[in-house]
Design an enzyme around this catalytic site. Structure first.
Site, PDB file in Angstrom:
ATOM      1  N   VAL A 186       0.832  -1.208   0.000  1.00  0.00           N
ATOM      2  CA  VAL A 186       0.000   0.000   0.000  1.00  0.00           C
ATOM      3  C   VAL A 186       0.869   1.260   0.000  1.00  0.00           C
ATOM      4  CG1 VAL A 186      -1.703   1.337   1.309  1.00  0.00           C
ATOM      5  CG2 VAL A 186      -2.015  -1.119   1.021  1.00  0.00           C
ATOM      6  N   LYS A 191      13.843  -2.349   2.341  1.00  0.00           N
ATOM      7  CA  LYS A 191      12.627  -2.352   1.500  1.00  0.00           C
ATOM      8  C   LYS A 191      12.316  -0.923   1.055  1.00  0.00           C
ATOM      9  CE  LYS A 191       8.470  -4.347   0.286  1.00  0.00           C
ATOM     10  NZ  LYS A 191       7.842  -3.399  -0.604  1.00  0.00           N
ATOM     11  N   TYR A 212      12.276   8.676  10.993  1.00  0.00           N
ATOM     12  CA  TYR A 212      11.279   9.573  11.581  1.00  0.00           C
ATOM     13  C   TYR A 212      11.734  11.031  11.674  1.00  0.00           C
ATOM     14  CZ  TYR A 212       8.011   5.824  12.615  1.00  0.00           C
ATOM     15  OH  TYR A 212       7.108   4.803  12.488  1.00  0.00           O
ATOM     16  N   ARG A 232     -11.211  -9.948  14.529  1.00  0.00           N
ATOM     17  CA  ARG A 232     -11.026  -8.523  14.218  1.00  0.00           C
ATOM     18  C   ARG A 232     -10.465  -7.780  15.423  1.00  0.00           C
ATOM     19  NH1 ARG A 232     -15.963  -5.775  12.384  1.00  0.00           N
ATOM     20  NH2 ARG A 232     -14.602  -4.299  11.359  1.00  0.00           N
ATOM     21  N   ASN A 275      -5.367  -0.460   8.714  1.00  0.00           N
ATOM     22  CA  ASN A 275      -6.622  -0.973   9.288  1.00  0.00           C
ATOM     23  C   ASN A 275      -6.423  -1.545  10.691  1.00  0.00           C
ATOM     24  OD1 ASN A 275      -8.690  -0.458   7.389  1.00  0.00           O
ATOM     25  ND2 ASN A 275      -7.766  -1.959   6.011  1.00  0.00           N
ATOM     26  N   SER A 301      -8.500   7.336   5.769  1.00  0.00           N
ATOM     27  CA  SER A 301      -9.044   7.160   4.412  1.00  0.00           C
ATOM     28  C   SER A 301     -10.471   6.622   4.468  1.00  0.00           C
ATOM     29  CB  SER A 301      -8.150   6.233   3.585  1.00  0.00           C
ATOM     30  OG  SER A 301      -7.900   5.022   4.270  1.00  0.00           O
ATOM     31  N   ASP A 333     -14.395   2.701  -0.429  1.00  0.00           N
ATOM     32  CA  ASP A 333     -15.693   2.022  -0.552  1.00  0.00           C
ATOM     33  C   ASP A 333     -16.650   2.852  -1.415  1.00  0.00           C
ATOM     34  OD1 ASP A 333     -15.229  -0.196   1.544  1.00  0.00           O
ATOM     35  OD2 ASP A 333     -14.765   1.637   2.624  1.00  0.00           O
ATOM     36  N   ARG A 337     -15.703   2.325  -4.942  1.00  0.00           N
ATOM     37  CA  ARG A 337     -16.187   1.013  -5.389  1.00  0.00           C
ATOM     38  C   ARG A 337     -17.699   1.056  -5.653  1.00  0.00           C
ATOM     39  NH1 ARG A 337     -12.666  -2.176  -0.752  1.00  0.00           N
ATOM     40  NH2 ARG A 337     -10.851  -2.654  -2.069  1.00  0.00           N
ATOM     41  N   ARG A 373     -19.439   3.707  -6.592  1.00  0.00           N
ATOM     42  CA  ARG A 373     -19.666   4.435  -7.844  1.00  0.00           C
ATOM     43  C   ARG A 373     -19.364   3.544  -9.049  1.00  0.00           C
ATOM     44  NH1 ARG A 373     -16.441   9.943  -7.347  1.00  0.00           N
ATOM     45  NH2 ARG A 373     -17.275  10.213  -9.457  1.00  0.00           N
ATOM     46  N   HIS A 424     -22.570   9.634  -8.634  1.00  0.00           N
ATOM     47  CA  HIS A 424     -22.161  10.167  -7.330  1.00  0.00           C
ATOM     48  C   HIS A 424     -22.935   9.468  -6.231  1.00  0.00           C
ATOM     49  CE1 HIS A 424     -19.541  13.313  -8.864  1.00  0.00           C
ATOM     50  NE2 HIS A 424     -20.417  13.401  -9.856  1.00  0.00           N
ATOM     51  N   HIS A 466     -15.408   1.535   7.920  1.00  0.00           N
ATOM     52  CA  HIS A 466     -14.749   0.894   6.784  1.00  0.00           C
ATOM     53  C   HIS A 466     -14.683  -0.588   7.137  1.00  0.00           C
ATOM     54  CE1 HIS A 466     -12.105  -0.104   3.530  1.00  0.00           C
ATOM     55  NE2 HIS A 466     -11.104  -0.423   4.330  1.00  0.00           N
ATOM     56  N   THR A 482      -4.962  -5.794  -1.633  1.00  0.00           N
ATOM     57  CA  THR A 482      -5.486  -4.679  -2.440  1.00  0.00           C
ATOM     58  C   THR A 482      -4.567  -3.477  -2.247  1.00  0.00           C
ATOM     59  OG1 THR A 482      -6.849  -3.585  -0.764  1.00  0.00           O
ATOM     60  CG2 THR A 482      -7.812  -5.484  -1.846  1.00  0.00           C
TER      61      THR A 482
END
Length: 317
Positions: A17, A43, A68, A91, A123, A146, A151, A154, A156, A171, A178, A233
């Site tokens: 991401v 990385k 930092y 979760r 998340n 975010s 969503d 997605r 739209r 729209h 989320h 994703t």
């Protein structure tokens, strides 16, 4: 804080991401300086170098791996670091693990923070947004997540497929968590300026409760479908976050469904949740409170309550 000259963005986490966000920003030349910070320093070096090698075709900008201390003078600080959910992990377990990581990240940001907006992408985004806003002590809205911006994109896309129209003429908003309790605001969904139901009626297209339920479920499950097929994703969230960065840097007053701590709209308080929000260089300037149906309001409150239950489960961290 409106920038006209040099602009600097830090991305914490150089995984799929974070790296994809840096790449999207390079393609769009969204900032003059991007620093990638990751616990795996190699990385971050590799990702920065890979992007640098394409810059002669894009434009001049500084993209580099840092630490930092590079947070100083950043206009936007994007947090993407965290663990992915493992098979069998609840979760709440994931939330606890990532809240602990986010606490450490926040501590490190604050050592060097001078100004700018903290944009949370990791998340569970609503939980981390709430906690980072609290820990940072920054003005409300200076930290936001975010949220359901992806969503909503997605949503739209799915509607555009259903009605066979250009996605830019569609729209609509997904609000709330989320996650599992998110909901579409059907009362504020428009195709070419017309309410979606009216548009469907005019064009004699089926658009009943079953159609709506399928669209809602397809949007909710979209991330899981992508993960099942390709493992993660990252492209669409990268593009979404890049548009948020542009809004912040250019002070655009754009309305997006992002997650921030809200205090009052729809009777909801003391939880970070996604609602249509005006964003500019200060972060979330204000929440746009739509007239919504009683059913939508009830679902939204249920979504807030579900998030509060998870917040209770991580309150000791």
């Amino acid at each position: 804080m409106h920038q006209t000259g040099k602009t600097k963005v830090a991305i914490i986490g150089a995984g799929n991401v974070g790296a994809s966000i840096a790449f999207a920003m390079a393609l769009e030349q969204s900032a003059s300086e991007i620093v990638l910070i990751d616990v795996n320093a190699e990385k971050a070096v590799g990702e920065a170098l890979d992007i640098n090698h394409g810059l002669c075709f894009l434009g001049q900008m500084a993209v580099y791996a840092g630490d930092y201390s590079d947070i100083a003078s950043c206009d936007v600080i994007i947090v993407t670091a965290g663990m992915n959910r493992k098979p069998g992990q609840t979760r709440l377990d994931l939330a606890r693990a990532n809240v602990a990581i986010a606490k450490e990240i926040t501590k490190n940001i604050l050592k060097y923070y001078t100004h700018g907006v903290i944009l949370v992408v990791s998340n569970p985004v609503d939980i981390l947004t709430y906690k980072i806003q609290q820990w940072s002590g920054l003005p409300t809205g200076r930290v936001f997540g975010s949220g359901t911006a992806l969503d909503s994109a997605r949503f739209r896309f799915t509607l555009a497929q259903k009605f066979n129209v250009d996605v830019r003429n569609v729209h609509g908003y997904i609000v709330g968590e989320h996650g599992d309790t998110q909901l579409p605001l059907w009362s504020a969904t428009h195709i070419a300026g017309m309410n979606a139901e009216e548009y469907a009626k005019m064009h004699e297209m089926p658009f009943g409760d079953e159609d709506k339920a399928k669209i809602r479920d397809d949007v909710k499950q979209a991330g899981a479908v992508i993960i099942k097929n390709k493992g993660a994703t990252y492209y669409a969230i990268a593009v979404t976050v890049n548009t948020l960065v542009e809004t912040l840097i250019k002070n655009q007053n754009t309305i997006r469904t992002v997650s921030s701590i809200i205090d009052g709209p729809y009777g909801i308080k003391d939880v970070a949740i996604s609602l249509p929000s005006m964003i500019n260089s200060n972060g979330v300037e204000r929440i746009i409170e739509f007239p919504i149906t009683p059913e939508e309001e009830k679902q939204l409150r249920d979504s807030a309550d579900a998030l509060k239950a998870i917040l209770d489960g991580v309150s000791d961290i």
